[in-house]
Design an enzyme around this catalytic site. Structure first.
Site, PDB file in Angstrom:
ATOM      1  N   GLU A 403       8.475   2.244  -3.566  1.00 55.06           N
ATOM      2  CA  GLU A 403       8.175   2.712  -2.209  1.00 55.06           C
ATOM      3  C   GLU A 403       9.425   3.352  -1.623  1.00 55.06           C
ATOM      4  O   GLU A 403      10.495   2.746  -1.634  1.00 55.06           O
ATOM      5  CB  GLU A 403       7.735   1.514  -1.377  1.00 55.06           C
ATOM      6  CG  GLU A 403       7.598   1.731   0.102  1.00 55.06           C
ATOM      7  CD  GLU A 403       7.351   0.416   0.828  1.00 55.06           C
ATOM      8  OE1 GLU A 403       7.986   0.192   1.880  1.00 55.06           O
ATOM      9  OE2 GLU A 403       6.530  -0.399   0.339  1.00 55.06           O
ATOM     10  N   HIS A 488       5.482  -9.960  -1.430  1.00 53.82           N
ATOM     11  CA  HIS A 488       4.135  -9.915  -1.993  1.00 53.82           C
ATOM     12  C   HIS A 488       3.836 -11.136  -2.866  1.00 53.82           C
ATOM     13  O   HIS A 488       3.590 -11.004  -4.058  1.00 53.82           O
ATOM     14  CB  HIS A 488       3.954  -8.656  -2.854  1.00 53.82           C
ATOM     15  CG  HIS A 488       4.192  -7.373  -2.148  1.00 53.82           C
ATOM     16  ND1 HIS A 488       4.545  -6.205  -2.803  1.00 53.82           N
ATOM     17  CD2 HIS A 488       4.111  -7.043  -0.838  1.00 53.82           C
ATOM     18  CE1 HIS A 488       4.675  -5.225  -1.928  1.00 53.82           C
ATOM     19  NE2 HIS A 488       4.425  -5.715  -0.727  1.00 53.82           N
ATOM     20  N   ASN A 526       1.164  -2.533  -3.698  1.00 54.88           N
ATOM     21  CA  ASN A 526       1.090  -3.410  -2.536  1.00 54.88           C
ATOM     22  C   ASN A 526      -0.284  -4.076  -2.525  1.00 54.88           C
ATOM     23  O   ASN A 526      -1.299  -3.398  -2.670  1.00 54.88           O
ATOM     24  CB  ASN A 526       1.298  -2.602  -1.255  1.00 54.88           C
ATOM     25  CG  ASN A 526       2.582  -1.799  -1.269  1.00 54.88           C
ATOM     26  OD1 ASN A 526       2.765  -0.934  -2.135  1.00 54.88           O
ATOM     27  ND2 ASN A 526       3.468  -2.066  -0.342  1.00 54.88           N
TER      28      ASN A 526
END
Length: 548
Positions: A403, A488, A526
């Site tokens: 990201e 996560h 994600n």
């Protein structure tokens, strides 16, 4: 064991496949949700907090993605639902007139029961940036285990309050490695579209992206990625992109452009509070008890389950203990919360028939962070939107997706900043330490080395091509990688192992897991869209087959 059935107020039920499958907008989802709510029935769920001694048809532990899906769909099927949330209901402004503070000015609202902040980016230009704060039930929990700190949202809406909103559906080719027991066709034809509609997922306008000052950092990321031969891609998000355009134009109160994200976002971002939870509450069948923490679940003598709940105040002290009975219980406290509770319940004898898979299969989604020091001719911009919108894809060749993340300091840093998701194969286990009276995690910091190696397949090549170096001032002194965190957390009650293929816990009728604990350690992207889609799949099956 006898069990009291969940009451139904209508015989119509929910249409099974595709009822939101290809809906392209939140408006459609809301309209259909209203259509499915049983007509002519009184709202039976009283407002929270839940009273001591209550009996409820369905109790949902947690208000994150999985729990919000379960509550909405159960309510639409005519079931009264009580949701139990350990964090606060973030609906009251502070003395500054805002509900949430900026990333650069954390205060008492920022961290969960800490007396000092613990920001993921701990240093800047050689100086530590953490500071002392009053102990408070703040929005971001930096929960420390032996080898890792797990960042989690605390409050009504769970992780949706604090994440960057990157709403990514995994590549179909990667799905079998994520959830091997789940039919990919039904996920991609029905449940991913349903989840994306319900969450309000959208994409940045590419033409606006190319000219917006606030995404200069992302355009630099694109240039560097493409010059090194990597695929660069836009990534969907749950921010209101029209609102962000107004922020940039100066016609709306700034939020993403005012450094708001890690400790909440006051405008623009569509958290669960604005989507699934709003629809759930609108049914009149869902009540939420904030600042309540479930400590025990055990079979009740007359059927169903006795649930023990501590009510806490804003400094974390228990002010009341309640015992309620629930016909069915849905564990949705997040990967860590659900896993810790289940291993405790098994080890202490409250739920001794849970199987040996409980607590296993936990992973960090391969998260590592790094920064790069760019040349002076590659400024990344003083103004940076806190909402990421792009990434670098080297998953197939190198096992990493990065990201392109913001660094919203308000000054020019000449830095590119990244959160990588990698194919880290390591999995940890939660166990119950009876002597300490707490659940422990077996993760080791050294297990991050595969993630670093995978991320380096991207950034070593970019540095070589651009003649740049890694930043060493962001995570400590002379430290390149933040290898001690995850945003996560996944696993701990893995689907088709600790549960059946729809989240029913083995050993007990009427107990379900419906959150990220079901996903074995890695989602390849994600994870919250996958958590939401899986919850949509599972709750539809549960309503169809478990409700009389």
């Amino acid at each position: 064991m006898s069990e009291k059935p969940l009451p139904r107020k209508t015989s119509n039920g929910i249409s099974r496949r595709g009822f939101l499958g290809r809906t392209g907008s939140v408006i459609g989802a809301v309209a259909l949700a209203g259509h499915l709510t049983p007509a002519g029935t009184a709202a039976a769920a009283p407002p929270g907090p839940i009273p001591d001694g209550a009996r409820v048809p369905a109790l949902v532990i947690g208000t994150g993605y999985g729990g919000s899906v379960a509550a909405l769909r159960l309510a639409q099927a005519g079931v009264d639902v009580q949701m139990i949330e350990m964090g606060m209901s973030w609906d009251t402004p502070g003395s500054d007139g805002k509900i949430f503070p900026k990333v650069t000015t954390p205060d008492y609202r920022s961290f969960w029961l800490r007396t000092r902040t613990k920001a993921p980016l701990s240093n800047f230009l050689g100086f530590p940036i953490d500071k002392d704060v009053p102990k408070y039930t703040g929005i971001l929990d930096a929960e420390d285990f032996a080898g890792i700190t797990v960042y989690q949202g605390r409050g009504v809406g769970g992780g949706s309050l604090v994440n960057g909103g990157m709403a990514v559906t995994p590549k179909r080719a990667n799905f079998a490695a994520v959830l091997p027991s789940v039919d990919a066709d039904e996920m991609y034809d029905t449940y991913y579209p349903r989840a994306n509609a319900g969450l309000g997922v959208g994409m940045i306008d590419p033409a606006w992206f190319d000219t917006a000052d606030c995404y200069q950092f992302s355009r630099v990321g694109r240039k560097h990625a493409q010059r090194s031969g990597f695929a660069w891609t836009f990534v969907p998000d749950v921010y209101d992109w029209d609102y962000m355009k107004k922020e940039a134009a100066g016609t709306a109160t700034k939020s993403a452009l005012a450094g708001e994200i890690l400790y909440g976002n006051n405008h623009g971002k569509k958290s669960l509070v604005q989507t699934y939870l709003a629809q759930a509450k609108a049914t009149g069948r869902v009540a939420i008890s904030a600042l309540h923490k479930v400590t025990s679940v055990s079979p009740a003598a007359g059927g169903g389950y006795t649930v023990t709940i501590d009510q806490i105040n804003t400094t974390g002290d228990t002010v009341a203990t309640k015992s309620v009975t629930a016909d069915r219980v849905f564990f949705a406290a997040g990967s860590v919360g659900t896993s810790k509770l289940l291993v405790k319940l098994k080890a202490t004898g409250a739920l001794p028939n849970l199987n040996g898979e409980v607590g296993k299969g936990w992973g960090d989604n391969g998260n590592v962070m790094c920064g790069r020091a760019n040349h002076l001719w590659d400024p990344t911009g003083k103004l940076q939107s806190t909402i990421p919108c792009s990434g670098i894809d080297n998953w197939d060749a190198g096992g990493a997706f990065a990201e392109v993340a913001p660094l919203p300091t308000g000054i020019e840093t000449y830095a590119s900043f990244y959160l990588s998701i990698t194919k880290n194969p390591n999995r940890a286990e939660f166990t119950w330490n009876a002597a300490a009276g707490k659940a422990e995690l077996s993760w080791q910091t050294a297990w991050k080395q595969p993630s670093i190696a995978m991320a380096k397949t991207i950034f070593d090549k970019i540095n070589s091509k651009e003649g740049t170096i890694y930043r060493t001032d962001l995570f400590g002194v002379n430290k390149i990688w933040n290898d001690t965190l995850t945003y996560h957390p996944l696993g701990g009650a893995v689907l088709n192992k600790a549960t059946d293929n729809y989240g029913r816990l083995h050993g007990y009728t009427g107990l379900y897991v419906i959150d990220g604990a079901l996903i074995p350690g890695n989602a390849s992207v994600n994870p919250f869209v996958t958590i939401t889609a899986l919850a949509e799949r599972n709750i539809e099956k549960i309503i169809a087959t478990d409700l009389p």
